[in-house]
Design an enzyme around this catalytic site. Structure first.
Site: not given
Ligand code: GLY
Length: 379
Positions: A160, A99
């Site tokens: 994601d 991330d």
């Protein structure tokens, strides 16, 4: 993408509502990094034990979009303060994971795009190098998470991550070194093959053998169950593949994004409000507004990069999602901090059902900025 007069009017009114709301909200929350809220007041994820949380770039993203819209220095100052706070994460390897894109694209890279600040460039490049270092050569995927307790996540990748790849595309763009983009494309190719199903739905988590690279199994992750269809995951895939197309020009990424988009559109309820999982039990009414806002961003990009009937369809569906959020799921009062209601973390996490979540607000704002032609391109 053609915008009708009626659509233009809604866009303009929504832009004005955003301006009216975010100024007092920002003034009240100086120094915080909001994630969720309680009784209409943002919480704060800037303390040391929370500062590495994956969503901590989105407040910065809101600040840069609002700065681009208004030129008000309040937003720029607040964005730069947050970017400085994230330096402690860059200096703490357990806080770094795939991330990095969500954390540093809407902060350091956005800052660099606007101001050409060399410290911001440096942060972006450090984050990109660390992300590239997570690439597993045998399975040609980027490892998602670090290990938690006894869990072994060495072979785990999640859909994601498609939204983190633009950090690598950016790094190749600014350094002229193709390695970053090569890694991003290798991961996107693996995701196309192992995450995207024949009907356009996607897996949330895929586990690979970290030594041989063989696919082992998929997991339901934040959705209802294995083989189900977590709506935010569909949205990450839809938007993420569109972004890979924008950065590389490879038509297979555009086609994959469109395939996910058609699946998303055909499962969107009449109300335009999105459930947590398109395959959740019929008696479950739980929603996730974040999925709607993220999907709208992806659909707008598809509308811009296609022509004719499909382009119109993508634009209309994006507006349908956004107008449903505006009319039924938005708290427009400037006295309330968050914007969107009914955002959900995960199907099997009741404490995270239908709360407010900062990235729901971020992507709603980004979508409206895209439609108004004033967006700061973050991804
Ligand atoms: N990237 C984690 C989530 O979408 O909840």
């Amino acid at each position: 993408m053609t915008i009708t007069q009626q659509e233009a009017q809604w866009i303009q009114e929504t832009v004005e509502k955003l301006k009216t709301k975010w100024k007092p909200v920002t003034e009240r929350n100086v120094g915080k990094i909001p994630y969720s809220s309680k009784d209409g007041v943002f919480d704060d994820y800037s303390p040391k034990d929370k500062v590495a949380w994956w969503t901590n770039g989105f407040w910065g993203g809101i600040m840069w979009q609002m700065y681009t819209l208004t030129g008000d220095d309040l937003y720029k100052k607040s964005a730069k303060e947050l970017e400085d706070k994230l330096d402690q994460v860059l200096m703490d390897s357990p806080g770094l994971d795939h991330d990095n894109g969500f954390k540093w694209l809407p902060t350091a890279v956005a800052d660099y795009r606007v101001t050409k600040d060399q410290a911001s460039y440096n942060r972006g490049i450090l984050a990109a190098n660390n992300l590239a270092g997570r690439f597993n050569l045998a399975g040609r995927f980027i490892r998602a998470w670090n290990d938690w307790g006894e869990d072994d996540h060495r072979g785990w990748a999640i859909i994601d991550c498609m939204m983190n790849l633009p950090l690598l595309y950016w790094a190749s763009e600014v350094t002229g070194d193709p390695r970053f983009s090569q890694i991003a494309q290798a991961h996107a190719d693996t995701a196309m093959k192992n995450f995207v199903r024949g009907d356009g739905s996607v897996n949330h988590i895929v586990e690979f053998d970290p030594d041989t690279g063989e696919m082992v199994r998929s997991y339901g992750g934040q959705g209802y169950e294995v083989g189900s269809s977590w709506t935010r995951g569909q949205a990450w895939g839809l938007y993420g593949f569109a972004l890979s197309y924008i950065h590389t020009g490879k038509k297979e990424y555009l086609d994959t994004s469109r395939k996910i988009a058609h699946y998303f559109i055909s499962n969107t309820p009449e109300s335009g409000l999105i459930p947590i999982d398109f395959r959740q039990p019929a008696d479950c009414q739980l929603e996730d507004s974040t999925a709607a806002a993220i999907a709208a961003c992806g659909l707008i990009e598809l509308a811009k990069h296609t022509e004719g009937r499909d382009s119109d369809l993508y634009k209309r569906e994006a507006l349908r999602l956004l107008q449903a959020l505006d009319q039924k799921r938005s708290m427009w009062s400037p006295d309330v901090d968050p914007l969107l209601e009914k955002c959900t973390v995960a199907y099997h996490e009741p404490s995270g059902h239908e709360i407010t979540i900062i990235y729901g607000d971020y992507y709603f704002i980004e979508a409206v900025m895209k439609l108004s032609g004033q967006e700061l391109f973050i991804w």
